[in-house]
Design a protein around this motif. Structure first.
Motif, PDB file in Angstrom:
ATOM      1  N   UNK A 119       0.830  -1.204   0.000  1.00  0.00           N
ATOM      2  CA  UNK A 119       0.000   0.000   0.000  1.00  0.00           C
ATOM      3  C   UNK A 119       0.867   1.258   0.000  1.00  0.00           C
ATOM      4  N   UNK A 120       1.892   1.281   0.829  1.00  0.00           N
ATOM      5  CA  UNK A 120       2.794   2.441   0.881  1.00  0.00           C
ATOM      6  C   UNK A 120       3.485   2.685  -0.444  1.00  0.00           C
ATOM      7  N   UNK A 121       3.890   1.620  -1.113  1.00  0.00           N
ATOM      8  CA  UNK A 121       4.556   1.758  -2.416  1.00  0.00           C
ATOM      9  C   UNK A 121       3.591   2.316  -3.464  1.00  0.00           C
ATOM     10  N   UNK A 122       2.363   1.840  -3.469  1.00  0.00           N
ATOM     11  CA  UNK A 122       1.360   2.357  -4.417  1.00  0.00           C
ATOM     12  C   UNK A 122       1.060   3.819  -4.105  1.00  0.00           C
ATOM     13  N   UNK A 123       0.933   4.139  -2.825  1.00  0.00           N
ATOM     14  CA  UNK A 123       0.686   5.532  -2.443  1.00  0.00           C
ATOM     15  C   UNK A 123       1.828   6.426  -2.913  1.00  0.00           C
ATOM     16  N   UNK A 124       3.081   5.985  -2.681  1.00  0.00           N
ATOM     17  CA  UNK A 124       4.222   6.785  -3.110  1.00  0.00           C
ATOM     18  C   UNK A 124       4.213   6.974  -4.623  1.00  0.00           C
ATOM     19  N   UNK A 125       3.905   5.934  -5.379  1.00  0.00           N
ATOM     20  CA  UNK A 125       3.863   6.058  -6.839  1.00  0.00           C
ATOM     21  C   UNK A 125       2.815   7.084  -7.267  1.00  0.00           C
ATOM     22  N   UNK A 126       1.649   7.035  -6.660  1.00  0.00           N
ATOM     23  CA  UNK A 126       0.601   8.021  -6.975  1.00  0.00           C
ATOM     24  C   UNK A 126       1.052   9.432  -6.611  1.00  0.00           C
ATOM     25  N   UNK A 127       1.723   9.580  -5.488  1.00  0.00           N
ATOM     26  CA  UNK A 127       2.263  10.893  -5.099  1.00  0.00           C
ATOM     27  C   UNK A 127       3.266  11.376  -6.134  1.00  0.00           C
ATOM     28  N   UNK A 128       4.144  10.489  -6.565  1.00  0.00           N
ATOM     29  CA  UNK A 128       5.157  10.863  -7.554  1.00  0.00           C
ATOM     30  C   UNK A 128       4.497  11.365  -8.838  1.00  0.00           C
ATOM     31  N   UNK A 129       3.510  10.640  -9.303  1.00  0.00           N
ATOM     32  CA  UNK A 129       2.818  11.049 -10.525  1.00  0.00           C
ATOM     33  C   UNK A 129       2.128  12.400 -10.346  1.00  0.00           C
ATOM     34  N   UNK A 130       1.519  12.618  -9.183  1.00  0.00           N
ATOM     35  CA  UNK A 130       0.856  13.885  -8.900  1.00  0.00           C
ATOM     36  C   UNK A 130       1.864  15.033  -8.820  1.00  0.00           C
ATOM     37  N   UNK A 131       2.975  14.790  -8.137  1.00  0.00           N
ATOM     38  CA  UNK A 131       3.999  15.823  -7.982  1.00  0.00           C
ATOM     39  C   UNK A 131       4.572  16.219  -9.337  1.00  0.00           C
ATOM     40  N   UNK A 132       4.936  15.246 -10.135  1.00  0.00           N
ATOM     41  CA  UNK A 132       5.546  15.521 -11.437  1.00  0.00           C
ATOM     42  C   UNK A 132       4.529  16.105 -12.419  1.00  0.00           C
ATOM     43  N   UNK A 133       3.319  15.587 -12.397  1.00  0.00           N
ATOM     44  CA  UNK A 133       2.320  16.016 -13.369  1.00  0.00           C
ATOM     45  C   UNK A 133       1.578  17.283 -13.033  1.00  0.00           C
ATOM     46  N   UNK A 134       1.429  17.580 -11.738  1.00  0.00           N
ATOM     47  CA  UNK A 134       0.641  18.755 -11.355  1.00  0.00           C
ATOM     48  C   UNK A 134       1.410  19.736 -10.464  1.00  0.00           C
ATOM     49  N   UNK A 135       1.920  19.263  -9.339  1.00  0.00           N
ATOM     50  CA  UNK A 135       2.498  20.176  -8.356  1.00  0.00           C
ATOM     51  C   UNK A 135       3.686  20.964  -8.882  1.00  0.00           C
ATOM     52  N   UNK A 136       4.655  20.266  -9.440  1.00  0.00           N
ATOM     53  CA  UNK A 136       5.858  20.972  -9.886  1.00  0.00           C
ATOM     54  C   UNK A 136       5.564  21.988 -10.989  1.00  0.00           C
ATOM     55  N   UNK A 137       4.773  21.645 -12.019  1.00  0.00           N
ATOM     56  CA  UNK A 137       4.442  22.678 -13.018  1.00  0.00           C
ATOM     57  C   UNK A 137       3.677  23.860 -12.415  1.00  0.00           C
ATOM     58  N   UNK A 145      11.273  31.933 -10.482  1.00  0.00           N
ATOM     59  CA  UNK A 145      12.702  31.790 -10.159  1.00  0.00           C
ATOM     60  C   UNK A 145      12.926  31.247  -8.750  1.00  0.00           C
ATOM     61  N   UNK A 146      12.086  31.638  -7.789  1.00  0.00           N
ATOM     62  CA  UNK A 146      12.241  31.127  -6.420  1.00  0.00           C
ATOM     63  C   UNK A 146      12.075  29.607  -6.395  1.00  0.00           C
ATOM     64  N   UNK A 147      11.060  29.124  -7.089  1.00  0.00           N
ATOM     65  CA  UNK A 147      10.840  27.685  -7.113  1.00  0.00           C
ATOM     66  C   UNK A 147      11.955  26.984  -7.876  1.00  0.00           C
ATOM     67  N   UNK A 148      12.410  27.583  -8.960  1.00  0.00           N
ATOM     68  CA  UNK A 148      13.475  26.963  -9.755  1.00  0.00           C
ATOM     69  C   UNK A 148      14.747  26.802  -8.925  1.00  0.00           C
ATOM     70  N   UNK A 149      15.103  27.813  -8.137  1.00  0.00           N
ATOM     71  CA  UNK A 149      16.280  27.718  -7.264  1.00  0.00           C
ATOM     72  C   UNK A 149      16.071  26.615  -6.221  1.00  0.00           C
ATOM     73  N   UNK A 150      14.893  26.557  -5.664  1.00  0.00           N
ATOM     74  CA  UNK A 150      14.540  25.524  -4.691  1.00  0.00           C
ATOM     75  C   UNK A 150      14.620  24.142  -5.343  1.00  0.00           C
ATOM     76  N   UNK A 151      14.034  23.997  -6.515  1.00  0.00           N
ATOM     77  CA  UNK A 151      14.004  22.725  -7.234  1.00  0.00           C
ATOM     78  C   UNK A 151      15.411  22.217  -7.565  1.00  0.00           C
ATOM     79  N   UNK A 152      16.265  23.123  -7.978  1.00  0.00           N
ATOM     80  CA  UNK A 152      17.631  22.750  -8.342  1.00  0.00           C
ATOM     81  C   UNK A 152      18.441  22.308  -7.124  1.00  0.00           C
ATOM     82  N   UNK A 153      18.193  22.903  -5.981  1.00  0.00           N
ATOM     83  CA  UNK A 153      19.021  22.669  -4.796  1.00  0.00           C
ATOM     84  C   UNK A 153      18.487  21.647  -3.800  1.00  0.00           C
TER      85      UNK A 153
END
Length: 168
Positions: A119-137, A145-153
């Motif tokens: 269950x934890x692994x499936x939850x993490x995978x769903x989080x990853x997809x959400x983060x990459x597909x929605x949150x980060x953009x 620029x503030x987020x880009x500096x944060x993202x890089x570091x």
């Protein structure tokens, strides 16, 4: 969003999302029944308890920062007005998800239940997809620029060993 509204919204979100995802669902899966300890080593249960405690502490800290510093909530419908880059966010970009997974995996180890690992692994995978597909953009669009500096570091999932000392 005013601070009071942010605190109330964050508290409501905390009860309905992490408490359900890391509490109710694991209980439903395992009934929190102790099975044989992993590898037959009872000390693993202490590791599980430590993961749970660390995860809960990380959740509370991160949620408080969203409300008090970010003046918003972790919910996408009421996001923060300010990018939060203090506390655990200096080590990992997604401490809330990391903390929830720690609580779930901690329960898996504490109770000796492989189903909670799955269950934890499936939850993490769903989080990853959400983060990459929605949150980060969305964060890139909102904080540029503030987020880009944060993202890089600051890494997405595996915490840095030293705190990032960027724009705080």
């Amino acid at each position: 969003m005013r601070r009071t509204a942010a605190v109330i919204g964050t508290a409501i979100f905390f009860v309905f999302v992490p408490c359900v995802v890391a509490g109710v669902i694991p209980w439903w899966i395992s009934r929190w029944e102790f099975r044989l300890s992993f590898l037959g080593v009872e000390l693993t249960r202490f590791v599980g308890a430590a993961l749970i405690l660390a995860g809960v502490a990380g959740l509370v800290d991160s949620f408080a920062r969203f409300a008090l510093q970010g003046l918003g909530t972790p919910a996408p419908i009421a996001p923060t007005q300010h990018l939060v880059v203090t506390g655990l966010y200096r080590y990992v970009r997604n401490p809330i998800y990391v903390a929830v997974v720690a609580v779930i995996f901690g329960q898996a180890v504490l109770f000796g239940d492989w189903r909670l690992f799955a269950y934890g692994a499936v939850f993490w995978l769903l989080c990853h997809l959400f983060v990459v597909g929605y949150e980060e953009p969305t964060l890139k669009e909102s904080f540029a620029a503030k987020y880009e500096a944060f993202r890089i570091n600051v890494p997405r999932w595996i915490p840095r060993l030293t705190a990032w000392r960027g724009d705080q």
